[in-house]
Design a protein around this motif. Structure first.
Motif, short mmCIF file in Angstrom:
data_model
loop_
_atom_site.label_atom_id
_atom_site.label_comp_id
_atom_site.label_asym_id
_atom_site.label_seq_id
_atom_site.Cartn_x
_atom_site.Cartn_y
_atom_site.Cartn_z
N SER A 1 -48.97 -45.02 41.78
CA SER A 1 -48.79 -43.86 42.61
C SER A 1 -50.14 -43.19 42.77
O SER A 1 -50.65 -42.58 41.84
CB SER A 1 -47.79 -42.91 41.95
OG SER A 1 -47.81 -41.67 42.62
N ALA A 2 -50.71 -43.36 43.95
CA ALA A 2 -52.07 -42.87 44.16
C ALA A 2 -52.17 -41.36 43.97
O ALA A 2 -53.08 -40.87 43.32
CB ALA A 2 -52.56 -43.28 45.54
N VAL A 3 -51.20 -40.64 44.53
CA VAL A 3 -51.31 -39.19 44.49
C VAL A 3 -51.23 -38.67 43.06
O VAL A 3 -51.82 -37.64 42.71
CB VAL A 3 -50.26 -38.52 45.42
CG1 VAL A 3 -48.90 -38.43 44.78
CG2 VAL A 3 -50.73 -37.15 45.86
N LYS B 1 -57.61 -39.74 60.09
CA LYS B 1 -56.44 -39.99 60.91
C LYS B 1 -56.48 -39.20 62.21
O LYS B 1 -56.93 -38.07 62.23
CB LYS B 1 -55.19 -39.55 60.14
CG LYS B 1 -54.34 -40.71 59.72
CD LYS B 1 -53.12 -40.23 59.02
CE LYS B 1 -53.44 -39.69 57.65
NZ LYS B 1 -52.26 -39.40 56.87
N PRO C 1 -50.90 -46.48 58.70
CA PRO C 1 -51.09 -45.04 58.49
C PRO C 1 -49.99 -44.45 57.58
O PRO C 1 -48.83 -44.86 57.69
CB PRO C 1 -50.98 -44.47 59.90
CG PRO C 1 -51.40 -45.58 60.80
CD PRO C 1 -50.99 -46.85 60.11
N ASP C 2 -50.41 -43.59 56.69
CA ASP C 2 -49.51 -42.86 55.78
C ASP C 2 -49.12 -43.61 54.51
O ASP C 2 -48.36 -43.09 53.70
CB ASP C 2 -48.22 -42.39 56.47
CG ASP C 2 -48.47 -41.10 57.23
OD1 ASP C 2 -49.47 -40.42 56.88
OD2 ASP C 2 -47.72 -40.79 58.14
N ALA C 3 -49.60 -44.83 54.34
CA ALA C 3 -49.24 -45.57 53.12
C ALA C 3 -49.98 -45.02 51.90
O ALA C 3 -49.54 -45.19 50.77
CB ALA C 3 -49.53 -47.05 53.30
N GLY C 4 -51.12 -44.34 52.14
CA GLY C 4 -51.84 -43.72 51.04
C GLY C 4 -53.29 -44.15 50.89
O GLY C 4 -53.91 -43.96 49.85
N LYS C 5 -53.89 -44.66 51.98
CA LYS C 5 -55.27 -45.13 51.92
C LYS C 5 -56.24 -44.01 51.57
O LYS C 5 -57.09 -44.17 50.69
CB LYS C 5 -55.65 -45.75 53.26
CG LYS C 5 -57.05 -46.31 53.31
CD LYS C 5 -57.29 -47.04 54.61
CE LYS C 5 -57.20 -46.13 55.81
NZ LYS C 5 -58.48 -45.54 56.21
N THR C 6 -56.11 -42.87 52.23
CA THR C 6 -57.03 -41.76 51.98
C THR C 6 -56.89 -41.27 50.54
O THR C 6 -57.89 -41.01 49.86
CB THR C 6 -56.76 -40.59 52.95
OG1 THR C 6 -56.68 -41.12 54.27
CG2 THR C 6 -57.84 -39.55 52.88
N THR C 7 -55.66 -41.17 50.08
CA THR C 7 -55.41 -40.70 48.72
C THR C 7 -56.01 -41.68 47.70
O THR C 7 -56.69 -41.27 46.75
CB THR C 7 -53.90 -40.55 48.46
OG1 THR C 7 -53.31 -39.86 49.57
CG2 THR C 7 -53.62 -39.81 47.18
N ASN D 1 -47.68 -48.61 46.53
CA ASN D 1 -47.90 -47.19 46.27
C ASN D 1 -46.60 -46.38 46.34
O ASN D 1 -45.61 -46.82 46.88
CB ASN D 1 -48.90 -46.67 47.31
CG ASN D 1 -49.38 -45.27 47.00
OD1 ASN D 1 -49.40 -44.85 45.83
ND2 ASN D 1 -49.78 -44.54 48.02
N LYS D 2 -46.66 -45.19 45.78
CA LYS D 2 -45.58 -44.19 45.82
C LYS D 2 -44.37 -44.56 44.97
O LYS D 2 -43.23 -44.32 45.36
CB LYS D 2 -45.13 -43.92 47.28
CG LYS D 2 -46.28 -43.57 48.22
CD LYS D 2 -45.80 -42.96 49.51
CE LYS D 2 -46.96 -42.74 50.47
NZ LYS D 2 -46.58 -42.19 51.74
N ASP E 1 -43.39 -43.13 42.53
CA ASP E 1 -42.71 -41.91 42.10
C ASP E 1 -41.58 -41.55 43.07
O ASP E 1 -40.86 -40.59 42.86
CB ASP E 1 -43.71 -40.75 42.00
CG ASP E 1 -44.40 -40.48 43.34
OD1 ASP E 1 -44.74 -41.47 44.04
OD2 ASP E 1 -44.57 -39.31 43.69
N ARG E 2 -41.45 -42.33 44.13
CA ARG E 2 -40.36 -42.11 45.09
C ARG E 2 -39.42 -43.30 45.07
O ARG E 2 -39.82 -44.40 44.72
CB ARG E 2 -40.95 -42.03 46.50
CG ARG E 2 -41.67 -40.77 46.75
CD ARG E 2 -41.53 -40.45 48.21
NE ARG E 2 -42.38 -39.34 48.58
CZ ARG E 2 -43.00 -39.27 49.74
NH1 ARG E 2 -42.88 -40.25 50.60
NH2 ARG E 2 -43.73 -38.23 50.02
N SER F 1 -54.22 -50.69 55.45
CA SER F 1 -52.85 -50.22 55.31
C SER F 1 -52.34 -49.68 56.64
O SER F 1 -53.12 -49.49 57.57
CB SER F 1 -52.79 -49.09 54.29
OG SER F 1 -53.44 -47.95 54.81
#
Ligand code: GDP
Length: 524
Positions: free
Chosen positions: A253-255, A45, A17-23, A137-138, A140-141, A15
């Protein structure tokens, strides 16, 4: 043995950065019970903080040993998740890690769509026909329209897709997804915990049940959209996914841990088990009795007083055993490993055996180089760990003549580790360092000083690309090398590259030497 192979999956998440890989990684590990608490997975990161970049890298090197491989079990399948650095300056590291996986999950931010880093990494996977799944992902936004996003994925990533789930609204109107694979309605509750999903089985999308759960207008919209989905996108075919020609798409939504279980359930069902791999000599299949494997990553110790490193080896065939003697093909050496590591539950543990698909970490005092093959004696060379043309180039200069030996040793070891690429000019013998990002130049300087006691400086070298080349006509090849000597260098394996100053000079060279074939990577 066959059972062990069938029960393994080795993959990576790619992904921007910031797309949600870690989550997403963290949620997957929670499902596997490999971790108990949220927040346990440290992001690797490189954060833009007040500390200078390379200090941050030093800190991250500590974290990334632990997160290099995260193994967990889910529904009796042992899953090896290989970490891929998101920072673009480490793209080369990620390319190599992708050579050790059998499949990949591509994470895309619904609002940002396909971003540059994702494009590059997917291209590397496509080159090898690696099966890919897409997770949008995301939800919810507020983000892009689902159809537009899929168009973008097809256009920019050149992947043929077919959705296996479909979103119902997004942002504040997000109600959940319809799971097309299992024909289930999955309702969204923010921050819901695993096992608490509210899923409703609706075999017939026309059923009035749908209105009851999501309301009139959303139901109508969903039916209309699903009709378009079934007419526009091909029916999902596992075989096509496995040969890399179609990618299933999931929304979630990963988070909020939403849509992650669907992804994981489908993943363990359809993703490929450890696959055969090509060597220069022959195809190696996982079921072979004798062990083979290759080094795809080398990690230097962060403590400069201990010059040892960990080499990450992907097991391709047979069983790797502790304390057994193995053959390092390039060096024609036999080596024994008394403390091989596995990475179950993101912890390092000494293992006695490892099977195809597994990654073992081997302590190394400087024997290994990226791309090395290890066997029980057979002379094999695994293919498919190419070097790519760097983006930035500089001459490296020795600023302390008393430490020449240390400098050379340091450069050699850092290059073996794959920190950057070294080229030696054919005419002058000068050394050129090539990297993907500017950060590595700092890293090299810092590490040469701190680990080897050597010091260096750089001289700018504005080059466009380094291109590997070949030609069946030996006379024409030799003539080319003679005539272009001042623009030619040798890479770490003694292969020739052309150092092109600009796209324009490259075109000129190509036109005047039509018999020479140029490429941006060291292997075909
Ligand atoms: P990485 O750089 O790809 O590893 O991204 P991270 O997992 O660190 O996520 C980047 C940011 O996006 C973090 O602040 C996450 O909390 C946030 N994030 C991840 N998944 C979601 C999601 O599903 N919805 C929203 N709203 N934010 C998310």
């Amino acid at each position: 043995m066959a059972e062990q192979i069938q029960a393994r999956r080795t993959f990576g998440i790619i992904s921007h950065p910031d797309a949600g890989k870690t989550t997403l990684t963290e949620k997957l590990l929670l499902f596997g019970g490999a971790i108990q608490i949220a927040g346990a997975v440290k992001s690797n990161k490189i954060k833009k903080t007040t500390t200078s970049d390379f200090m941050e890298i030093e800190r991250q090197r500590g974290i990334s040993v632990a997160t290099s491989v995260m193994a967990f079990e889910y529904r009796d399948i042992l899953i090896n998740l290989l970490d891929t650095p998101g920072h673009q300056d480490f793209a080369e590291d990620t390319f190599r890690t992708l050579t050790a996986v059998d499949s990949a999950v591509v994470v895309i931010d619904v609002a940002k769509g396909v971003e540059t880093q994702t494009e590059k990494l997917v291209e590397v996977c496509r080159m090898r026909d690696t099966p890919m799944m897409v997770f949008i992902n995301k939800l919810d936004r507020e983000g892009k329209d689902a159809f537009d996003l899929l168009d973008e994925v097809e256009g920019k990533l050149k992947l043929k897709v077919t959705p296996l789930s479909w979103p119902i609204g997004m942002g504040s109107r997000f109600q959940g997804v319809y799971n097309l694979y299992e024909q289930k309605l999955n309702l969204f509750k923010p921050h819901h915990k695993q096992g608490e999903d509210e899923t409703i089985i609706i075999d017939d999308i026309k059923s009035k049940e749908l209105e009851k759960h999501i309301g009139e207008s959303a139901a109508k919209e969903l039916r209309d959209e699903l009709e378009t989905v079934t007419t526009v996108y091909p029916k999902f075919d596992v075989k096509k996914y496995l040969d890399g020609s179609i990618s299933p798409v999931f929304f979630g939504s990963a988070v909020n841990n939403f849509g992650v279980k669907e992804l994981l359930d489908c993943f363990v069902e359809i993703s490929p088990q450890p696959m055969p791999r090509m060597t220069e000599e022959r195809v190696v299949v996982p079921e072979e009795k004798k062990f083979t494997g290759f080094v795809f990553k080398i990690h230097a110790n962060i403590d400069p007083r201990h010059r040892d490193r960990i080499a990450f080896v992907r097991v391709v065939s047979g069983v790797f055993e502790r304390n057994k003697s193995y053959h390092l093909v390039r060096q024609d050496k036999n080596l024994k490993f008394s403390n091989p590591y596995s990475f179950m539950a993101a912890k390092k543990e000494v293992v006695d055996e490892a099977y195809p698909g597994d990654i073992v970490g081997l302590y190394d005092s400087g024997n290994f180089k990226i791309g090395d093959t290890i066997t029980e004696g057979e002379d094999l060379h695994f293919k498919g760990i190419p070097s790519f043309s760097p983006e930035q180039f500089r001459y490296i200069l020795n600023t302390n003549p008393l430490k020449t030996k240390q400098l050379n040793k340091g450069i050699e070891q850092l290059m073996d580790e794959g920190v950057a690429q070294l080229f030696i000019k054919e005419d002058s013998g000068r050394k050129i360092i090539g990297t993907v990002g500017a950060l590595q130049f700092e890293v090299i300087q810092y590490r040469l000083e701190h680990e080897y006691g050597a010091s260096c400086s750089y001289e700018p070298l504005p080059l466009h690309k380094a291109l590997w080349f070949k030609c069946d006509d030996t006379a024409a090849l030799n003539e080319f090398i003679q005539r272009r000597k001042k623009d030619i260098a040798q890479d770490k394996d003694g292969k020739y590259v052309l150092l092109a100053e600009s796209p324009w000079t490259l075109r000129m060279v190509q036109e005047s030497h039509p018999k020479i074939e140029f490429r941006y990577k060291s292997e075909e």
